[in-house]
Design an enzyme around this catalytic site. Structure first.
Site, short mmCIF file in Angstrom:
data_model
loop_
_atom_site.label_atom_id
_atom_site.label_comp_id
_atom_site.label_asym_id
_atom_site.label_seq_id
_atom_site.Cartn_x
_atom_site.Cartn_y
_atom_site.Cartn_z
CG HIS A 518 -35.93 -0.78 -52.87
ND1 HIS A 518 -35.48 -1.74 -52.00
CD2 HIS A 518 -35.10 -0.86 -53.94
CE1 HIS A 518 -34.42 -2.35 -52.52
NE2 HIS A 518 -34.17 -1.84 -53.71
CG HIS A 523 -36.01 -4.14 -57.53
ND1 HIS A 523 -35.08 -5.14 -57.61
CD2 HIS A 523 -35.50 -3.22 -56.66
CE1 HIS A 523 -34.05 -4.85 -56.83
NE2 HIS A 523 -34.29 -3.69 -56.23
CG ASN A 713 -30.43 -0.96 -52.77
OD1 ASN A 713 -31.24 -1.77 -52.34
ND2 ASN A 713 -29.14 -1.23 -52.87
CB ILE A 858 -27.84 -5.71 -54.95
CG1 ILE A 858 -27.89 -6.48 -53.64
CG2 ILE A 858 -27.70 -4.21 -54.68
CD1 ILE A 858 -27.75 -7.96 -53.77
#
Length: 858
Positions: A518, A523, A713, A858
């Protein structure tokens, strides 16, 4: 006098324009929750009153810039400054949007507008949505899609410029606009010096030197990520000062710079979600800590039923205790806090139908291919599994799993036959963990490196055959590990020993998921692309327009994560086993990261769960045919790739055109050599010399930002909201036969299981955070949608292709619904009866377990 005569005669003519903007909301969510900005808010509020008194509209001026007529320096002519007139109503306005008209005098010698300057003479900034010019001869309406904060003119060295929605390769830019295009890129690049201010729009790179705070003590010091020792993708530069104790570490501060347009818009509900995250560390954590420290809450769960109560009654705290704290609006809104009920959680999807499904081997196995971390399992091609660790430093780490452990469960096959028939798979959390395991086990956590072998049954489902647990040798790493092998058991205390063995595996998988699958692999790796794209590709470049929607809010959420989630003593370090080594370990794993392998077909082939097959629908054949993440993902991958191919072919008629595009070549060079510069010498980087390479790179980037992030996510709370199913910490080693711990497990298995996995306080923090992370904002844009409707480009070909892309995604969603209704595809629902929906493109707001947003927001 006609408008046409005004353009082509000698007289001046009036052109009608409409500006859509949003005023700064002083009480916006970003500032309410930041006490440090309270004083600023008072001045802002005074400023707002002042602005209102001095008439909003007349404090904004616009100057048109010609795309066809140049001044003496070869730059497009600039018209006279014109102030906005009055507010008007439009049927298309969104919430809090305001429209103003402007009548602009446009001389016949000026030609066709291609850009405009805007100046703000007010105290406060405003958000400029769009500008439209009507009735331009031979042009009709000209649209400018802006979506940008505009501050007081004195904040800028050069006026803010916006371009019409035409799309140009650098060589096709109208000559009068070339210099404006080049100058705007220089502004956005900055000069790499000084501390950035809130109003800046500068994109630049820095290493991860802002995770710790050495001035607070050694416990808060963290190594710099980025460089030859611990390579890492780059983040956005802020230019903050350095700490006293470590000149390489950046000093923490309440204000963390982001290029202004990367910050959440002030009316986004995603503000709310993001600042809810901030509120967890600032507000919720202190309340929970006091409640546990004061024995108001018991430190442990004593039974599975007590865990289930989190979703029925929630966490209750006495009113007298809660009255010590100021109300926390975010908590009340998101966690349905009411009276003494401090936190209440919705039942996670994994337990909604069957509260015990998580305990089954079938669900444990299914979640490796349809869970929240579905892209780690690999084919097993050598037996016993071997290690790549240096034997001199770490001894022999060859697995001690034997044929005798496996063959009784292979339905008559030998291990060799099972391997030959592609029936054995492995979830391997061993090599990367071993070098850190002794450090991790020296604190309050005790755990193992794990290897889990699965068998692909004739009904298409997986089942676990054996789990190997390995811990460091007491005499030193060079003596190799101390390992034990566990096989499925279903009766008596041994059934709970097997359940614990699976829990140790899931703890490793949870940590790897959160920190590598993740954080790192979506990100962190995308942020350099955001920076390079803004620095090197003009807003009118076709590749900028292709990729821009897939960057929305990414730098902002990453900045917030570095402040509250992945920082020293932050939420991840508190609630996940890897603790203070979390991001350092992700840097070690990044050494072996490859951008090319992030393309879904390449990833599946590399892990051996698919083989290349030109005759197969997506060019690869899955060896686990019913592999929900992979089969759904390939549908989405193909749709993205088809759209990108059409788009690239529209603008680049040859490979040579791409090779001669200076912006594109500068973008790719900087991305490789700076943004991911620690890996710049890797041979796998595409050379960006062909249209095929641009298609593959763009498809991969869009895949990572949209579908891959969605897959890892939005299932976090649906699967991990039940801590029994996805524990994040282990605190004790496996009980040995004959020990007091073994006897205790026999007497009260649930209590002892819960004493081993994540404790209550860490569970509450973890659940609070992953519930927020798993939600969709109300104003999310999903794959196949764009902010600005059809006005993002003036070219009909790409607009039509994009509509086809959206239609294709809707068709795929219907296909996936049908798959979930097919009872022969047993991995799609499993014992938990939760159909796999994470790669359904569309979603509504909230906790939906579906939906692919365009970007990592997010």
């Amino acid at each position: 006098m006609s408008l046409v005569r005004g353009f082509f005669g000698n007289d001046k003519q009036t052109i009608k324009g409409t500006v859509v903007l949003m005023r700064k909301n002083v009480l916006d969510i970003n500032t309410i929750l930041d006490p440090s900005s309270f004083v600023d808010n008072i001045f802002d509020f005074a400023g707002s009153l002042l602005d209102a008194a001095t008439a909003f509209a007349t404090s904004i001026s616009i100057q048109l810039i010609s795309s066809t007529k140049a001044d003496g320096q070869g730059k497009g002519k600039v018209g006279t400054a014109t102030k906005l007139r009055g507010q008007i109503s439009l049927p298309t306005l969104g919430a809090s949007e305001e429209a103003y008209d402007v009548n602009i005098e446009w001389d016949s010698d000026f030609g066709i507008p291609g850009a405009f300057y805007i100046k703000n003479f007010m105290t406060n900034e405003f958000y400029l949505k769009s500008f439209t010019l009507e009735d331009i001869p031979n042009q009709g309406t000209i649209h400018f899609v802006c979506n940008s904060w505009v501050y007081n003119n004195n904040k800028y060295k050069t006026p803010r410029i916006f371009f019409a929605n035409n799309t140009y390769l650098p060589g096709d830019t109208p000559a009068p606009l070339v210099k404006y295009r080049e100058d705007e890129l220089k502004v956005v690049r900055g000069d790499g010096t000084g501390e950035r201010q809130e109003y800046d729009r500068i994109y630049d790179y820095d290493v991860y030197n802002d995770l710790g705070n050495p001035d607070k003590g050694d416990a808060y010091a963290r190594p710099v990520l980025g460089g030859s020792v611990l390579p890492y993708p780059r983040r956005g530069r802020t230019g903050r000062g350095k700490t006293r104790k470590d000149p390489n570490s950046e000093k923490p501060s309440d204000f963390v710079y982001l290029p202004r347009d990367e910050a959440f818009g002030h009316l986004k509900s995603s503000d709310f979600l993001a600042y809810a995250l901030k509120s967890v560390s600032q507000d919720v954590l202190p309340v929970l800590t006091d409640a546990f420290d004061g024995n108001i809450l018991s430190l442990e769960f004593d039974s599975f039923a007590e865990v289930h109560k989190l979703y029925d009654g929630g966490v209750t705290l006495p009113t007298s205790f809660l009255s010590k704290y100021a109300p926390i609006p975010i908590v009340k809104e998101i966690f349905r806090s009411d009276g003494e009920q401090f936190l209440k959680y919705p039942p996670p999807k994994v337990m909604q139908v069957d509260k015990s499904a998580w305990m089954t081997d079938a669900e444990f196995a299914r979640e490796t291919i349809a869970g929240v971390n579905p892209n780690v399992i690999k084919i097993l091609k050598e037996f016993p599994p071997r290690s790549k660790l240096d034997t001199q430093a770490f001894g022999d780490h060859t697995s001690i799993i034997t044929k005798e452990h496996l063959e009784p469960q292979l339905g008559g096959l030998t291990v060799e036959q099972a391997i030959e028939n592609n029936k054995l798979f492995i979830l391997d959390h061993h090599d990367y963990l071993i070098p850190y395991l002794r450090k991790i086990n020296s604190s309050t956590t005790q755990t193992y490196a794990t290897r889990t072998i699965f068998f692909l049954k004739d009904d298409g489902t997986l089942t676990p055959l054996a789990i190997e647990l390995s811990k460091p040798h007491g005499q030193g790493d060079e003596f190799g590990p101390l390992s034990e092998v566990y096989v499925p058991q279903y009766e008596g205390v041994e059934a709970y020993i097997w359940l614990l063995a699976k829990a140790y595996v899931v703890v490793n998988d949870s940590c790897y998921h959160q920190i590598v699958s993740h954080w790192l692999s979506t990100h962190a790796v995308v942020e350099p692309f955001v920076i390079a794209t803004n620095r090197q590709l003009s807003v009118v470049h076709p590749v900028y327009k292709l990729l821009f929607p897939h960057y929305r809010d990414t730098m902002n959420i990453n900045s917030l994560a570095r402040k509250s989630l992945v920082n020293a003593d932050g939420i991840i370090e508190k609630t996940f086993l890897w603790g203070r080594y979390s991001l350092e370990m992700s840097a070690v794993i990044y050494k072996d990261w490859s951008f090319v392998d992030q393309a879904l077909p390449n990833d599946l082939v590399k892990r051996g769960v698919a083989v290349k097959d030109p005759s197969a629908p997506h060019g690869v054949k899955l060896l686990i045919e019913d592999y929900p993440y992979a089969s759904d993902g390939l549908e989405i991958w193909d749709a993205i790739k088809s759209w990108v191919e059409e788009y690239v072919a529209f603008y680049y008629k040859s490979d040579e055109a791409l090779q001669k595009d200076p912006e594109l070549q500068a973008w790719w060079k900087e991305l490789v050599q700076v943004g991911h510069g620690d890996l710049k010498d890797k041979a796998w980087w595409p050379k960006m010399q062909t249209r095929g390479e641009l298609v593959e790179v763009s498809t991969t980037l869009i895949w990572i930002s949209s579908a891959l992030h969605a897959a890892v996510n939005f299932g976090q709370y649906p699967y991990g909201g039940l801590i029994l199913n996805r524990p994040t910490i282990s605190r004790r080693f496996m009980p040995e036969k004959g020990s007091a711990a073994y006897d205790a497990l026999a007497k009260n298995p649930e209590k002892e299981f819960l004493r081993t996995i994540t404790a209550k306080k860490e569970t509450l923090i973890d659940l609070t955070v992953i519930e927020i992370l798993s939600r969709h904002a109300s104003d999310e844009f999903y794959l196949g949608e764009r902010d600005g409707g059809d006005f993002w480009t003036s070219d009909a070909g790409p607009l039509e292709a994009f509509k086809r892309f959206g239609k294709k995604l809707a068709e795929i969603e219907q296909k996936l619904v049908q798959k979930n209704n097919d009872e022969t595809l047993r991995n799609r629902t499993g014992p938990a009866k939760m159909p796999y929906t994470l790669l359904f493109p569309s979603s509504e707001e909230g906790l939906t377990f579906r939906g692919i947003p365009n970007s990592i927001s997010i």
